[in-house]
Motif scaffolding. Structure first.
Motif, PDB file in Angstrom:
ATOM      1  N   SER A 136       0.853  -1.183   0.000  1.00  0.00           N
ATOM      2  CA  SER A 136       0.000   0.000   0.000  1.00  0.00           C
ATOM      3  C   SER A 136       0.888   1.232   0.000  1.00  0.00           C
ATOM      4  N   PHE A 137       0.682   2.105  -1.008  1.00  0.00           N
ATOM      5  CA  PHE A 137       1.504   3.308  -1.102  1.00  0.00           C
ATOM      6  C   PHE A 137       1.310   4.210   0.108  1.00  0.00           C
ATOM      7  N   ASN A 138       0.115   4.083   0.718  1.00  0.00           N
ATOM      8  CA  ASN A 138      -0.208   5.009   1.802  1.00  0.00           C
ATOM      9  C   ASN A 138      -0.248   4.337   3.155  1.00  0.00           C
ATOM     10  N   ASP A 139       0.477   3.270   3.341  1.00  0.00           N
ATOM     11  CA  ASP A 139       0.389   2.541   4.596  1.00  0.00           C
ATOM     12  C   ASP A 139       0.542   3.447   5.814  1.00  0.00           C
ATOM     13  N   GLU A 140       1.528   4.339   5.749  1.00  0.00           N
ATOM     14  CA  GLU A 140       1.768   5.174   6.928  1.00  0.00           C
ATOM     15  C   GLU A 140       0.640   6.169   7.146  1.00  0.00           C
ATOM     16  N   ALA A 141       0.207   6.841   6.055  1.00  0.00           N
ATOM     17  CA  ALA A 141      -0.879   7.813   6.160  1.00  0.00           C
ATOM     18  C   ALA A 141      -2.155   7.124   6.626  1.00  0.00           C
ATOM     19  N   LYS A 142      -2.406   5.933   6.066  1.00  0.00           N
ATOM     20  CA  LYS A 142      -3.639   5.219   6.405  1.00  0.00           C
ATOM     21  C   LYS A 142      -3.687   4.812   7.877  1.00  0.00           C
ATOM     22  N   ALA A 143      -2.515   4.661   8.456  1.00  0.00           N
ATOM     23  CA  ALA A 143      -2.482   4.254   9.857  1.00  0.00           C
ATOM     24  C   ALA A 143      -3.173   5.293  10.742  1.00  0.00           C
ATOM     25  N   ASP A 144      -3.232   6.546  10.237  1.00  0.00           N
ATOM     26  CA  ASP A 144      -3.876   7.604  11.015  1.00  0.00           C
ATOM     27  C   ASP A 144      -5.398   7.618  10.853  1.00  0.00           C
ATOM     28  N   THR A 145      -5.902   7.022   9.789  1.00  0.00           N
ATOM     29  CA  THR A 145      -7.351   7.025   9.582  1.00  0.00           C
ATOM     30  C   THR A 145      -7.955   5.809  10.274  1.00  0.00           C
ATOM     31  N   SER A 146      -9.263   5.874  10.497  1.00  0.00           N
ATOM     32  CA  SER A 146      -9.865   4.759  11.221  1.00  0.00           C
ATOM     33  C   SER A 146     -10.345   3.673  10.263  1.00  0.00           C
ATOM     34  N   SER A 147     -10.341   3.963   8.957  1.00  0.00           N
ATOM     35  CA  SER A 147     -10.919   2.997   8.023  1.00  0.00           C
ATOM     36  C   SER A 147      -9.869   2.031   7.467  1.00  0.00           C
ATOM     37  N   SER A 148      -9.845   0.811   8.003  1.00  0.00           N
ATOM     38  CA  SER A 148      -8.863  -0.155   7.497  1.00  0.00           C
ATOM     39  C   SER A 148      -9.345  -0.736   6.175  1.00  0.00           C
ATOM     40  N   ALA A 149     -10.690  -0.713   5.938  1.00  0.00           N
ATOM     41  CA  ALA A 149     -11.225  -1.217   4.669  1.00  0.00           C
ATOM     42  C   ALA A 149     -10.682  -0.379   3.521  1.00  0.00           C
ATOM     43  N   GLU A 150     -10.634   0.934   3.777  1.00  0.00           N
ATOM     44  CA  GLU A 150     -10.131   1.848   2.754  1.00  0.00           C
ATOM     45  C   GLU A 150      -8.669   1.508   2.419  1.00  0.00           C
ATOM     46  N   ALA A 151      -7.906   1.221   3.490  1.00  0.00           N
ATOM     47  CA  ALA A 151      -6.492   0.911   3.299  1.00  0.00           C
ATOM     48  C   ALA A 151      -6.332  -0.326   2.420  1.00  0.00           C
ATOM     49  N   SER A 152      -7.136  -1.366   2.673  1.00  0.00           N
ATOM     50  CA  SER A 152      -6.916  -2.599   1.945  1.00  0.00           C
ATOM     51  C   SER A 152      -7.397  -2.490   0.498  1.00  0.00           C
ATOM     52  N   GLU A 153      -8.393  -1.588   0.244  1.00  0.00           N
ATOM     53  CA  GLU A 153      -8.857  -1.409  -1.127  1.00  0.00           C
ATOM     54  C   GLU A 153      -7.748  -0.879  -2.025  1.00  0.00           C
ATOM     55  N   ASP A 154      -6.935   0.003  -1.451  1.00  0.00           N
ATOM     56  CA  ASP A 154      -5.860   0.618  -2.216  1.00  0.00           C
ATOM     57  C   ASP A 154      -4.659  -0.289  -2.404  1.00  0.00           C
ATOM     58  N   ALA A 155      -4.600  -1.352  -1.637  1.00  0.00           N
ATOM     59  CA  ALA A 155      -3.388  -2.162  -1.639  1.00  0.00           C
ATOM     60  C   ALA A 155      -3.224  -2.910  -2.956  1.00  0.00           C
ATOM     61  N   ILE A 156      -1.966  -3.039  -3.372  1.00  0.00           N
ATOM     62  CA  ILE A 156      -1.652  -3.841  -4.558  1.00  0.00           C
ATOM     63  C   ILE A 156      -1.388  -5.252  -4.082  1.00  0.00           C
ATOM     64  N   LYS A 157      -2.189  -6.191  -4.585  1.00  0.00           N
ATOM     65  CA  LYS A 157      -1.991  -7.582  -4.170  1.00  0.00           C
ATOM     66  C   LYS A 157      -1.159  -8.298  -5.226  1.00  0.00           C
ATOM     67  N   PHE A 158      -0.856  -9.577  -4.967  1.00  0.00           N
ATOM     68  CA  PHE A 158       0.062 -10.284  -5.848  1.00  0.00           C
ATOM     69  C   PHE A 158      -0.445 -10.356  -7.286  1.00  0.00           C
ATOM     70  N   GLU A 159      -1.763 -10.614  -7.451  1.00  0.00           N
ATOM     71  CA  GLU A 159      -2.242 -10.765  -8.833  1.00  0.00           C
ATOM     72  C   GLU A 159      -2.091  -9.462  -9.623  1.00  0.00           C
ATOM     73  N   ALA A 160      -2.249  -8.311  -8.925  1.00  0.00           N
ATOM     74  CA  ALA A 160      -2.094  -7.028  -9.616  1.00  0.00           C
ATOM     75  C   ALA A 160      -0.625  -6.809 -10.000  1.00  0.00           C
ATOM     76  N   LEU A 161       0.263  -7.177  -9.104  1.00  0.00           N
ATOM     77  CA  LEU A 161       1.697  -7.055  -9.413  1.00  0.00           C
ATOM     78  C   LEU A 161       2.045  -7.944 -10.612  1.00  0.00           C
ATOM     79  N   LEU A 162       1.540  -9.168 -10.572  1.00  0.00           N
ATOM     80  CA  LEU A 162       1.835 -10.146 -11.632  1.00  0.00           C
ATOM     81  C   LEU A 162       1.364  -9.614 -12.985  1.00  0.00           C
ATOM     82  N   GLU A 163       0.189  -8.995 -12.981  1.00  0.00           N
ATOM     83  CA  GLU A 163      -0.363  -8.449 -14.212  1.00  0.00           C
ATOM     84  C   GLU A 163       0.556  -7.345 -14.756  1.00  0.00           C
ATOM     85  N   ARG A 164       1.029  -6.478 -13.855  1.00  0.00           N
ATOM     86  CA  ARG A 164       1.943  -5.402 -14.292  1.00  0.00           C
ATOM     87  C   ARG A 164       3.200  -5.985 -14.916  1.00  0.00           C
TER      88      ARG A 164
END
Ligand code: SAH
Ligand code: SF4
Length: 445
Positions: A196-224
């Motif tokens: 997640s590009f914003n892991d540190e910033a997201k740590a300050d917000t209360s929404s962890s769902a938002e954090a995980s939506e933005d995260a790049i998972k393995f399949e997205a990396l593989l596609e790139r």
């Protein structure tokens, strides 16, 4: 993984004007990059250290360092017990090597075994040490959080952390531009890659769902990585069965250059043993994941890792491993006797109670069965046509080249001017349990 780590170490030391030598006799510094996964790996290193000690008596200026997992596991003990060792550096401390070498030059011993939560060596371009310039490894994550009961890795390589995808993509592009045709993305558990590009910033917000939506998972990396070029083959290792998702398999199905071979270590075919191993899945779960691979990637081969004679393993439980191997029909397997590792959960909680001769017998049954399965898998290829990426000249004859199919099977054929790095089409005429014996189809390509 140690190959890539050694290439990172060379990159760090080249900046200090060190050069790689061909032989130990030419060197003023010897670093041995070590593995602690089983006791026999460590014994090999102990023997090498003795050889380096002998070399030190011939070359008084020689510095000897132990780096990697054994350095992490044994720390100061290595300096205390092995007089010829001057330097001990764990897998997350390679950037400290130049400073530590300065300490050694001033007559002290150098040691740094601090583990890190962030270090991925993302900004460093490893200096490739391979000879053929066709296939290379790219590290995408480090460490492991799984704590399988038998395994030393979480202790020697620390917490799991993923590498910035921009730097991974850049490194793969550089390799492709330099003429490489295949990369293997590496991690202890690649399919739990998450960035997640914003892991540190997201740590300050209360929404962890938002954090995980933005995260790049393995399949997205593989596609790139797959999109860099259809001429670039992409492999990855190792996948953990608990994270082998349908989404990942669907992504693979979309890109023919994502190779049709999946390494999915099972360790044991018995649910009771898997529970004692703390693997986090059952025999049935694993079988369900194999069915998913068959559904989305019918042409894929499957390989595995198996441990024989784990704590408390009964003859029945061992037979369950054999029956699962037959059911899957593995194309390839890495097979080991259980080796107790100090301080792991298994070492503390269970007795290493399967006698050595029983371990040996079970392992040889597993190896023999795998030999049959590997041969059967290759026999099915006779008469078929495959694309092969040429890797080099066959050991047996200079006229013969060898390469791999997308399914990771080695194919040999008589060449006609082709060279490593070329793609060719071949037809399979015959096979052994390890190799496809093929003919080049020049016109069709
Ligand atoms: N992260 C990968 C594998 C890492 S180690 C995974 O989980 O699949 C590579 C292999 O070494 C393991 O899959 C396992 O089969 C084997 N291994 C690990 N610890 C071992 C031990 N204590 N004794 C014997 N084999 C072991
Ligand atoms: Fe070891 Fe398990 Fe992590 Fe693999 S997933 S490295 S076997 S702890």
């Amino acid at each position: 993984m140690n190959v890539v780590d050694s290439e990172v170490v060379v990159a760090i030391l080249q900046k200090q004007d060190y050069e790689v030598t061909e032989t130990m006799e030419e060197a003023n510094l010897i670093l041995v990059n070590t593995c602690s996964i089983r006791d026999n790996a460590e014994q090999k290193v102990n023997n090498r250290i003795k050889e380096f000690g002998a070399q030190k008596r011939k070359n008084k200026n020689l510095v000897v360092g132990v780096i990697g997992c054994m350095a992490e596991r044994l720390k100061e003990k290595l300096l205390e017990e092995e007089r010829s060792v001057d330097l001990v550096v764990g897998p997350d401390a390679y950037r400290e090597l130049p400073a530590l070498l300065t300490e050694v030059e001033s007559g002290q011993k150098g040691i740094n075994t601090l583990l890190s939560l962030e270090e991925t060596y993302a900004d460093l371009s490893p200096v490739r040490l391979d000879k053929n310039h066709v296939s290379s490894f790219v590290s995408i994550m480090r460490g492991c959080n799984n704590f399988c009961a038998y395994c030393v890795v979480p202790y020697t390589r620390g917490r799991e952390r993923s590498r910035d995808p921009e730097t991974i993509e850049r490194e793969v592009k550089e390799l492709f531009d330099a003429g490489y045709k295949e990369v293997t993305l590496l991690g202890q558990n690649v399919n739990s890659y998450r960035w997640s590009f914003n892991d540190e910033a997201k740590a300050d917000t209360s929404s962890s769902a938002e954090a995980s939506e933005d995260a790049i998972k393995f399949e997205a990396l593989l596609e790139r990585i797959a999109k860099i070029s259809p001429q670039l083959r992409v492999r990855f290792a190792t996948s953990h069965p608990k994270d082998m998702s349908d989404e990942l398999l669907m992504t693979m199905a979309k890109y023919p250059n994502l190779c049709r071979s999946i390494h999915l270590p099972v360790q044991s075919g018995s649910t009771a043993v898997l529970k004692r191993m703390k693997r986090g899945y059952t025999r049935e779960w694993y079988m369900n994941r194999i069915e998913a691979i068959r559904k989305y990637l019918p042409e894929a081969t499957i390989s595995t890792d198996i441990i024989a004679g784990y704590c408390g393993e009964t003859e029945e439980e061992h037979k369950e491993t054999l029956s699962l191997m037959k059911w899957v029909g593995y194309d390839l397997a890495f097979m080991f006797k259980y080796s107790e590792r100090p301080d792991t959960f298994a070492a503390k909680k269970y007795e290493d109670d399967v006698p050595e001769d029983v371990k040996t017998k079970r392992l040889s049954e597993i190896i023999a069965l795998q030999g049959t399965l590997s041969l059967e898998g290759k026999k099915k290829d006779i008469g078929k046509v495959y694309e092969v990426l040429i890797e080099g000249t066959s050991k047996k004859s200079k006229e013969q080249l060898f390469g791999r199919t997308s399914q990771n099977k080695v194919a040999v054929f008589t060449a006609n001017g082709q060279k490593p790095g070329d793609y060719v089409m071949v037809k399979v005429n015959d096979c052994t349990s390890a190799t496809l014996l093929t003919t080049l189809l020049e016109d069709e390509y």
